[in-house]
Design a protein around this motif. Structure first.
Motif, PDB file in Angstrom:
ATOM      1  N   SER A   1       0.227  12.011  28.505  1.00  0.00           N
ATOM      2  CA  SER A   1       0.624  12.513  29.726  1.00  0.00           C
ATOM      3  C   SER A   1       1.210  14.123  29.508  1.00  0.00           C
ATOM      4  CB  SER A   1       1.828  11.845  30.577  1.00  0.00           C
ATOM      5  OG  SER A   1       2.942  11.894  30.138  1.00  0.00           O
ATOM      6  N   GLN A   2       1.293  14.316  28.582  1.00  0.00           N
ATOM      7  CA  GLN A   2       1.895  15.762  28.175  1.00  0.00           C
ATOM      8  C   GLN A   2       0.930  16.552  27.361  1.00  0.00           C
ATOM      9  OE1 GLN A   2       5.124  16.429  29.257  1.00  0.00           O
ATOM     10  NE2 GLN A   2       5.011  14.028  29.984  1.00  0.00           N
ATOM     11  N   GLU A   3       1.175  17.857  27.458  1.00  0.00           N
ATOM     12  CA  GLU A   3       0.363  18.598  26.857  1.00  0.00           C
ATOM     13  C   GLU A   3       0.977  18.656  25.263  1.00  0.00           C
ATOM     14  OE1 GLU A   3      -2.083  20.832  27.824  1.00  0.00           O
ATOM     15  OE2 GLU A   3      -1.833  19.914  29.688  1.00  0.00           O
ATOM     16  N   PHE A   4      -0.009  19.200  24.437  1.00  0.00           N
ATOM     17  CA  PHE A   4       0.229  19.276  22.892  1.00  0.00           C
ATOM     18  C   PHE A   4       1.340  20.220  22.702  1.00  0.00           C
ATOM     19  CE2 PHE A   4      -2.966  16.448  21.670  1.00  0.00           C
ATOM     20  CZ  PHE A   4      -2.957  16.073  20.421  1.00  0.00           C
ATOM     21  N   SER A   5       2.454  19.863  21.869  1.00  0.00           N
ATOM     22  CA  SER A   5       3.716  20.668  21.439  1.00  0.00           C
ATOM     23  C   SER A   5       3.162  21.580  20.394  1.00  0.00           C
ATOM     24  CB  SER A   5       4.834  19.893  21.254  1.00  0.00           C
ATOM     25  OG  SER A   5       4.835  18.857  20.175  1.00  0.00           O
ATOM     26  N   GLN A   6       3.950  22.588  19.893  1.00  0.00           N
ATOM     27  CA  GLN A   6       3.877  23.119  18.704  1.00  0.00           C
ATOM     28  C   GLN A   6       3.983  22.408  17.819  1.00  0.00           C
ATOM     29  OE1 GLN A   6       6.452  26.619  18.480  1.00  0.00           O
ATOM     30  NE2 GLN A   6       5.892  27.216  16.415  1.00  0.00           N
ATOM     31  N   ALA A   7       5.146  21.298  17.425  1.00  0.00           N
ATOM     32  CA  ALA A   7       5.445  20.503  16.392  1.00  0.00           C
ATOM     33  C   ALA A   7       4.115  19.666  16.109  1.00  0.00           C
ATOM     34  CB  ALA A   7       6.584  19.708  16.621  1.00  0.00           C
ATOM     35  N   GLU A   8       3.550  18.927  17.157  1.00  0.00           N
ATOM     36  CA  GLU A   8       2.331  18.600  16.969  1.00  0.00           C
ATOM     37  C   GLU A   8       1.031  19.194  16.373  1.00  0.00           C
ATOM     38  OE1 GLU A   8       2.446  14.907  20.515  1.00  0.00           O
ATOM     39  OE2 GLU A   8       2.122  17.112  21.252  1.00  0.00           O
ATOM     40  N   ASN A   9       0.900  20.348  17.035  1.00  0.00           N
ATOM     41  CA  ASN A   9      -0.217  21.318  16.349  1.00  0.00           C
ATOM     42  C   ASN A   9       0.012  21.630  15.026  1.00  0.00           C
ATOM     43  OD1 ASN A   9      -1.980  21.385  18.645  1.00  0.00           O
ATOM     44  ND2 ASN A   9      -0.554  22.836  19.437  1.00  0.00           N
ATOM     45  N   GLU A  10       1.423  21.885  14.766  1.00  0.00           N
ATOM     46  CA  GLU A  10       1.578  22.317  13.292  1.00  0.00           C
ATOM     47  C   GLU A  10       1.423  20.959  12.462  1.00  0.00           C
ATOM     48  OE1 GLU A  10       5.666  23.720  13.486  1.00  0.00           O
ATOM     49  OE2 GLU A  10       5.074  25.635  13.945  1.00  0.00           O
ATOM     50  N   LEU A  11       1.962  19.819  12.771  1.00  0.00           N
ATOM     51  CA  LEU A  11       1.712  18.785  11.881  1.00  0.00           C
ATOM     52  C   LEU A  11      -0.100  18.676  11.831  1.00  0.00           C
ATOM     53  CD1 LEU A  11       2.918  16.081  10.634  1.00  0.00           C
ATOM     54  CD2 LEU A  11       2.620  15.019  12.559  1.00  0.00           C
TER      55      LEU A  11
ATOM     56  N   THR B   1      -2.621   0.393   0.862  1.00  0.00           N
ATOM     57  CA  THR B   1      -2.941   1.628   1.680  1.00  0.00           C
ATOM     58  C   THR B   1      -1.826   1.979   2.531  1.00  0.00           C
ATOM     59  OG1 THR B   1      -5.311   1.120   1.541  1.00  0.00           O
ATOM     60  CG2 THR B   1      -4.563   2.420   3.383  1.00  0.00           C
ATOM     61  N   HIS B   2      -1.408   3.136   2.469  1.00  0.00           N
ATOM     62  CA  HIS B   2      -0.248   3.379   3.073  1.00  0.00           C
ATOM     63  C   HIS B   2      -0.761   4.218   4.567  1.00  0.00           C
ATOM     64  CE1 HIS B   2       2.237   2.385  -0.115  1.00  0.00           C
ATOM     65  NE2 HIS B   2       3.465   2.736   0.112  1.00  0.00           N
ATOM     66  N   ILE B   3      -0.159   3.749   5.824  1.00  0.00           N
ATOM     67  CA  ILE B   3      -0.702   4.244   6.918  1.00  0.00           C
ATOM     68  C   ILE B   3       0.721   4.583   7.778  1.00  0.00           C
ATOM     69  CG2 ILE B   3      -1.922   3.540   9.207  1.00  0.00           C
ATOM     70  CD1 ILE B   3      -3.421   1.332   7.576  1.00  0.00           C
ATOM     71  N   ALA B   4       0.684   5.746   8.215  1.00  0.00           N
ATOM     72  CA  ALA B   4       1.971   6.138   8.846  1.00  0.00           C
ATOM     73  C   ALA B   4       1.849   6.679  10.231  1.00  0.00           C
ATOM     74  CB  ALA B   4       2.526   7.386   7.691  1.00  0.00           C
ATOM     75  N   PHE B   5       2.625   6.586  11.205  1.00  0.00           N
ATOM     76  CA  PHE B   5       2.575   7.021  12.467  1.00  0.00           C
ATOM     77  C   PHE B   5       3.301   7.866  12.756  1.00  0.00           C
ATOM     78  CE2 PHE B   5       0.418   2.904  12.400  1.00  0.00           C
ATOM     79  CZ  PHE B   5      -0.289   2.638  13.636  1.00  0.00           C
ATOM     80  N   PHE B   6       3.052   9.052  13.229  1.00  0.00           N
ATOM     81  CA  PHE B   6       3.872  10.382  13.427  1.00  0.00           C
ATOM     82  C   PHE B   6       3.869  10.586  14.995  1.00  0.00           C
ATOM     83  CE2 PHE B   6       2.506  10.751   8.957  1.00  0.00           C
ATOM     84  CZ  PHE B   6       3.619  11.079   8.357  1.00  0.00           C
ATOM     85  N   GLY B   7       4.639  11.373  15.444  1.00  0.00           N
ATOM     86  CA  GLY B   7       4.788  11.836  16.852  1.00  0.00           C
ATOM     87  C   GLY B   7       6.001  12.371  17.300  1.00  0.00           C
ATOM     88  N   LEU B   8       6.102  12.896  18.533  1.00  0.00           N
ATOM     89  CA  LEU B   8       7.505  13.388  19.133  1.00  0.00           C
ATOM     90  C   LEU B   8       8.031  11.989  19.776  1.00  0.00           C
ATOM     91  CD1 LEU B   8       6.150  16.298  21.459  1.00  0.00           C
ATOM     92  CD2 LEU B   8       6.934  16.126  19.225  1.00  0.00           C
ATOM     93  N   ARG B   9       9.551  12.283  19.997  1.00  0.00           N
ATOM     94  CA  ARG B   9      10.353  11.130  20.525  1.00  0.00           C
ATOM     95  C   ARG B   9       9.864  10.634  21.843  1.00  0.00           C
ATOM     96  NH1 ARG B   9      15.953  13.735  20.694  1.00  0.00           N
ATOM     97  NH2 ARG B   9      14.628  15.604  21.318  1.00  0.00           N
ATOM     98  N   ASN B  10       9.715   9.617  22.012  1.00  0.00           N
ATOM     99  CA  ASN B  10       9.159   9.005  23.400  1.00  0.00           C
ATOM    100  C   ASN B  10       7.727   8.828  23.393  1.00  0.00           C
ATOM    101  OD1 ASN B  10      11.695   7.972  23.741  1.00  0.00           O
ATOM    102  ND2 ASN B  10      11.670   8.617  25.648  1.00  0.00           N
ATOM    103  N   ALA B  11       6.958   9.283  22.568  1.00  0.00           N
ATOM    104  CA  ALA B  11       5.769   9.410  22.558  1.00  0.00           C
ATOM    105  C   ALA B  11       4.939   8.003  22.669  1.00  0.00           C
ATOM    106  CB  ALA B  11       4.822  10.072  21.573  1.00  0.00           C
TER     107      ALA B  11
END
Length: 401
Positions: A109-119, A20-30
């Motif tokens: 501690s941050q608001e959701f970014s456009q990149a995160e919402n698109e993902l 089972t492949h489990i991938a972690f995504f996110g912005l830099r320094n998240a």
């Protein structure tokens, strides 16, 4: 939930394609890498305050109990910058093709970014199970109700994250088998395994190993021989084998040897059914006879290996296609994780893919879907070879399409 590492040299390791492949995504320094390390219980990923420390997807085979064998993947930040950064983001997005469960690591501690919402939208479009883990909870002074907070630093909710990952896997999906559903306990199966200069020294290749194991798990027996010894083996048997499974490269020769009342198929066709869609691949075989001079044909392999003289993908299959079609197509080749998106496939007349033993089911189906979107027929090695040797109908008889 416990985690433990599996030895890369162990003969009992679960193949990557079966994990089972489990991938972690996110912005830099998240805090992706820190959370990956917390989940795995070891320093899998390099952690730094410098943005963009993770430059390529990093994968590690683990045992995530009680889920079992998994592949944990840490990816580059979705907001990486510059031309090099764009390449890193593309590599991160390529992981989606083989991902069974996605974890979006968000800096709480941050608001959701456009990149995160698109993902998140992309996860939804692909019906990919996902978890949003709001990391760095240890830095917050207040929290929103109903939000799943974690902290890679304090370990808060790390075990809960593992439990959520386990709950999203396909536990209720019936277990798929390579060949067991075709057998009855006590059956005898013959495997035809040619040993030539392309065969790995001192061992069998993965499809052969996995087929043997599935036969043994079915309380059946298997006999393994080369094509040159097949006539003698058939003559020596006092009972008729339930099925003969052959390497695709000697399909034609084996077909001539095995009596017509004994079912015959190939390892590659078994894997086409196991990880992909056998009907789609069988339909794709019909394009082989219609190829014309100059048609573009993509030959793609899911693994990377040292190519030798007589290599099946780069030499034998192109030669067979030219002879069968009577045309001179233009061949392109990809291997490993390289496989074009749908837009990059549109100029091809046909895709010929390997059996996919090194790919997981998710990635194989992703490739089939890209071909469908591009409107390009796709066939795999075993199905193509059977068609070009005039034995496709016989090789598909054991299955219901």
């Amino acid at each position: 939930m416990e985690t433990r590492e599996t030895s890369g040299s162990s003969l009992n390791d679960t193949p990557s394609g079966e994990r089972t492949h489990i991938a972690f995504f996110g912005l830099r320094n998240a805090g992706k890498s820190s959370l990956v390390n917390a989940v795995t219980g070891q320093n899998l990923a390099i952690v730094s305050d410098v943005k963009g420390t993770t430059t390529d997807p990093v994968s590690k085979a683990m045992e995530l109990l009680p889920l079992g064998p998994v592949a944990i993947i840490d990816t580059p930040g979705l907001d990486d910058e510059g031309e090099l950064g764009k390449m890193r983001v593309r590599r991160a997005m390529n992981v989606l093709a083989k991902c069974d469960v996605a974890v979006l690591v968000h800096d709480a501690s941050q608001e959701f970014s456009q990149a995160e919402n698109e993902l998140l939208k992309l996860f939804d479009e692909r019906k990919l199970p996902c978890i949003v883990a709001h990391n760095k909870a240890d830095l917050l002074t207040s929290r929103k109700e109903g939000t799943f907070y974690v902290s890679a630093i304090t370990g808060e909710n790390v075990n809960a994250l593992k439990e959520r990952i386990a709950s999203l896997t396909k536990k209720d999906v019936p277990e798929k088998r390579l060949v067991a559903d075709l057998l009855t306990p006590g059956d005898i199966v013959i495997l035809v395994v040619p040993v030539d200069k392309a065969a790995p020294k001192g061992r069998l290749i993965l499809p052969q190993q996995q087929t043997i194991r599935d036969i043994l798990d079915s309380r059946c027996s298997c006999l393994v021989c080369q094509d040159t010894e097949l006539p003698a083996m058939l003559k020596a048997l006092t009972v008729k084998p339930a099925i003969v499974i052959t390497d695709s490269q000697v399909f034609g020769k084996v077909d001539a040897i095995v009596p017509k009342d004994i079912p015959l198929t190939s390892f590659s066709i078994l894997f086409a059914r196991y990880k992909g869609d056998l009907k789609i691949l069988a339909d794709g075989a019909m394009k082989l006879s219609a190829l014309k001079d100059g048609d573009k044909v993509l030959i793609s392999e899911g693994c990377t290996h040292h190519r030798q003289c007589g290599d099946i993908g780069t030499e034998k299959i192109p030669e067979w296609i030219r002879k069968f079609s009577g045309a001179n197509p233009e061949f392109s080749f990809t291997s490993g994780g390289e496989f074009p998106e749908a837009d990059g496939l549109k100029d091809y007349a046909l895709i010929v893919h390997c059996g996919g033993c090194m790919l997981n089911e998710q990635e194989m189906k992703s490739r089939l879907e890209r071909a469908r979107i591009a409107g390009v027929p796709i066939v795999n090695y075993g199905v193509a070879i059977a068609e070009m040797h005039g034995i496709l109908r016989r090789s598909l008889e054991p299955f219901t399409l």
